[in-house]
Design a protein around this motif. Sequence first.
Motif, PDB file in Angstrom:
ATOM      1  N   ASN A 290       0.645  -1.197   0.025  1.00 10.61           N
ATOM      2  CA  ASN A 290      -0.008   0.038  -0.055  1.00 10.61           C
ATOM      3  C   ASN A 290       0.669   1.198  -0.053  1.00 10.61           C
ATOM      4  N   VAL A 291       1.901   1.125   0.834  1.00  6.78           N
ATOM      5  CA  VAL A 291       2.761   2.490   0.876  1.00  6.78           C
ATOM      6  C   VAL A 291       3.392   2.675  -0.406  1.00  6.78           C
ATOM      7  N   VAL A 292       4.032   1.606  -0.893  1.00  3.77           N
ATOM      8  CA  VAL A 292       4.767   1.532  -2.261  1.00  3.77           C
ATOM      9  C   VAL A 292       3.920   2.238  -3.432  1.00  3.77           C
ATOM     10  N   SER A 293       2.686   1.669  -3.375  1.00  4.29           N
ATOM     11  CA  SER A 293       1.883   2.410  -4.439  1.00  4.29           C
ATOM     12  C   SER A 293       1.475   3.719  -4.450  1.00  4.29           C
ATOM     13  N   VAL A 294       1.601   4.297  -3.038  1.00  2.61           N
ATOM     14  CA  VAL A 294       1.229   5.566  -2.826  1.00  2.61           C
ATOM     15  C   VAL A 294       2.560   6.647  -3.094  1.00  2.61           C
ATOM     16  N   VAL A 295       3.610   6.108  -2.757  1.00  2.33           N
ATOM     17  CA  VAL A 295       4.930   6.980  -2.790  1.00  2.33           C
ATOM     18  C   VAL A 295       5.477   6.551  -3.966  1.00  2.33           C
ATOM     19  N   ARG A 296       5.309   5.336  -4.492  1.00  4.49           N
ATOM     20  CA  ARG A 296       5.710   5.078  -5.776  1.00  4.49           C
ATOM     21  C   ARG A 296       7.326   4.903  -5.903  1.00  4.49           C
ATOM     22  N   VAL A 297       7.605   4.011  -4.890  1.00  7.83           N
ATOM     23  CA  VAL A 297       9.126   3.539  -4.947  1.00  7.83           C
ATOM     24  C   VAL A 297       9.324   1.955  -4.950  1.00  7.83           C
ATOM     25  N   CYS A 298      10.335   1.389  -5.089  1.00  9.45           N
ATOM     26  CA  CYS A 298      10.396  -0.127  -5.243  1.00  9.45           C
ATOM     27  C   CYS A 298      10.294  -0.731  -3.666  1.00  9.45           C
ATOM     28  N   ASP A 299       9.769  -1.765  -4.034  1.00 12.23           N
ATOM     29  CA  ASP A 299       9.735  -2.510  -2.476  1.00 12.23           C
ATOM     30  C   ASP A 299      10.899  -2.784  -1.883  1.00 12.23           C
ATOM     31  N   GLN A 300      12.158  -3.102  -2.728  1.00 14.07           N
ATOM     32  CA  GLN A 300      13.369  -3.212  -2.399  1.00 14.07           C
ATOM     33  C   GLN A 300      14.031  -1.879  -1.587  1.00 14.07           C
ATOM     34  N   THR A 301      13.619  -0.742  -2.012  1.00 16.10           N
ATOM     35  CA  THR A 301      13.975   0.578  -1.475  1.00 16.10           C
ATOM     36  C   THR A 301      13.539   0.830  -0.115  1.00 16.10           C
ATOM     37  N   LEU A 302      12.154   0.578  -0.154  1.00 14.75           N
ATOM     38  CA  LEU A 302      11.522   0.514   1.388  1.00 14.75           C
ATOM     39  C   LEU A 302      12.160  -0.406   2.294  1.00 14.75           C
ATOM     40  N   ARG A 303      12.629  -1.786   1.917  1.00 11.07           N
ATOM     41  CA  ARG A 303      13.418  -2.512   2.888  1.00 11.07           C
ATOM     42  C   ARG A 303      14.685  -2.038   3.200  1.00 11.07           C
ATOM     43  N   ASN A 304      15.236  -1.542   2.307  1.00 11.77           N
ATOM     44  CA  ASN A 304      16.644  -0.888   2.573  1.00 11.77           C
ATOM     45  C   ASN A 304      16.629   0.045   3.615  1.00 11.77           C
ATOM     46  N   ARG A 305      15.485   1.111   3.538  1.00 11.89           N
ATOM     47  CA  ARG A 305      15.479   1.954   4.370  1.00 11.89           C
ATOM     48  C   ARG A 305      15.103   1.626   5.971  1.00 11.89           C
ATOM     49  N   LEU A 306      14.426   0.578   6.110  1.00 14.68           N
ATOM     50  CA  LEU A 306      13.871  -0.087   7.406  1.00 14.68           C
ATOM     51  C   LEU A 306      14.954  -0.765   7.871  1.00 14.68           C
ATOM     52  N   ASP A 307      15.824  -1.482   6.870  1.00 14.01           N
ATOM     53  CA  ASP A 307      16.889  -2.236   7.449  1.00 14.01           C
ATOM     54  C   ASP A 307      17.879  -1.496   8.086  1.00 14.01           C
ATOM     55  N   GLU A 308      18.165  -0.149   7.225  1.00 13.32           N
ATOM     56  CA  GLU A 308      19.362   0.748   7.790  1.00 13.32           C
ATOM     57  C   GLU A 308      18.863   1.273   9.225  1.00 13.32           C
ATOM     58  N   PHE A 309      17.824   1.620   9.223  1.00 17.74           N
ATOM     59  CA  PHE A 309      17.175   2.178  10.532  1.00 17.74           C
ATOM     60  C   PHE A 309      17.040   1.417  11.665  1.00 17.74           C
ATOM     61  N   SER A 310      16.930  -0.095  11.424  1.00 17.51           N
ATOM     62  CA  SER A 310      17.143  -0.996  12.377  1.00 17.51           C
ATOM     63  C   SER A 310      18.196  -1.263  13.040  1.00 17.51           C
ATOM     64  N   LYS A 311      19.320  -1.092  12.172  1.00 17.51           N
ATOM     65  CA  LYS A 311      20.706  -1.305  12.784  1.00 17.51           C
ATOM     66  C   LYS A 311      21.288  -0.336  13.826  1.00 17.51           C
ATOM     67  N   LEU A 312      20.252   1.100  14.141  1.00 13.99           N
ATOM     68  CA  LEU A 312      20.600   2.056  14.919  1.00 13.99           C
ATOM     69  C   LEU A 312      20.208   1.835  16.215  1.00 13.99           C
ATOM     70  N   SER A 313      20.658   2.310  17.168  1.00 16.36           N
ATOM     71  CA  SER A 313      20.283   2.185  18.435  1.00 16.36           C
ATOM     72  C   SER A 313      19.101   2.839  18.759  1.00 16.36           C
ATOM     73  N   SER A 314      18.546   3.964  18.139  1.00 15.50           N
ATOM     74  CA  SER A 314      17.424   4.640  18.181  1.00 15.50           C
ATOM     75  C   SER A 314      16.495   3.935  17.492  1.00 15.50           C
ATOM     76  N   SER A 315      16.507   2.951  16.932  1.00 14.20           N
ATOM     77  CA  SER A 315      15.133   2.137  16.532  1.00 14.20           C
ATOM     78  C   SER A 315      14.689   1.163  17.535  1.00 14.20           C
ATOM     79  N   HIS A 316      15.026   0.962  18.608  1.00 14.72           N
ATOM     80  CA  HIS A 316      14.492   0.251  19.257  1.00 14.72           C
ATOM     81  C   HIS A 316      13.264   0.473  19.788  1.00 14.72           C
ATOM     82  N   TYR A 317      12.836   1.552  19.871  1.00 13.31           N
ATOM     83  CA  TYR A 317      11.286   2.000  20.309  1.00 13.31           C
ATOM     84  C   TYR A 317      10.285   1.959  18.978  1.00 13.31           C
ATOM     85  N   TYR A 318      11.050   1.780  17.720  1.00 14.70           N
ATOM     86  CA  TYR A 318      10.155   1.623  16.479  1.00 14.70           C
ATOM     87  C   TYR A 318      10.131   0.079  16.260  1.00 14.70           C
TER      88      TYR A 318
END
Length: 322
Positions: A290-318
């Motif tokens: 749903n998000v990819v169809s609205v923002v018009r980005v690739c699904d792999q791009t969304l996965r990469n942004r989430l993976d990069e954020f999950s490796k940070l210490s500030s991502s434990h809350y999210y």
Amino acid sequence: MSRIGIPTIGSSSSSSSSSSLSSSSSSSSSLSYRPSLPIRNPKSTLQCKLCKSTVIDKDESSGTTTCTGCGAVLEENCIVSSVQFSETGNGGTAIIGQFVSATCTKPFSGTAGTSGHPFSKESREITINNGRKRISQLAAALRLGQHYVESAHRLFLIAVTRNFVQGRRTANVVAACLYIVCRRNKAPYLLIDFSDVLQTNVYILGTCFVKFCRMLNVTLAQLYSTLYIHRFASKLNFGSKKHQVAMTAIRIVQRFKRDWIQTGRRPAGICAAALLLAGRMHGFDRSRKNVVSVVRVCDQTLRNRLDEFSKLSSSHYYYYYY
């Protein structure tokens, strides 16, 4: 006895004869041929730059304006706004004189028949008119205001003057002009939005945009992902919590910026990751599709942004919502 001076008959006759001769000579001089003089217009607002005189003569036949005080020619070959026509031998109508447009580089004239146009336009003026028309159509498709059209049209005039439209599609140049105006006014539009409306490859459109910016020596401000959060949030059907989800997504984007995730990434991918996390935090089960169809980005791009954020210490809350 003193003699009183009484005029004699001869003197009176001589004076009368002289007066008659002078009157006859004046009448003869008045009857003599005089060339036509230019019309004097004492109420003219013009003023001579040399003698500061305001008595100016205008000759409509020759189109010259002269000062009666010093004889200086103030104007020559004046352009008149009146239009006159003459009939040609084949039954057509011809314009007397030449038409001078505000945008053309040279005057032109022509004939008008029963099925022809009043005059032939210059190729440059035709290009400018077509560009103005396409700018208005593109702005209407994107729901942009009239001031966007005016600013983009001025940029298009510069592109025509510097021959930037040579060898390029007019639609691409028009989109580049309008996108520059959107970037200057911080409007929430991406280059892919113009590509969807024009049905053009976004990379070809981006190449035209970059070359046009280099030619103009224009430095645009950096794109901020927060400009597009409200626009994408309104398309994900968050209902009454749309504003709350958007504000949460803006805070997540600010967290991305502090952790240097936003640097070097396109704003669409950052917005997609932030909206996905913010929506799930507020209880909305929006899938990545749903998000990819609205923002018009690739699904792999969304996965990469989430993976990069999950490796940070500030991502434990999210991380729980991810």
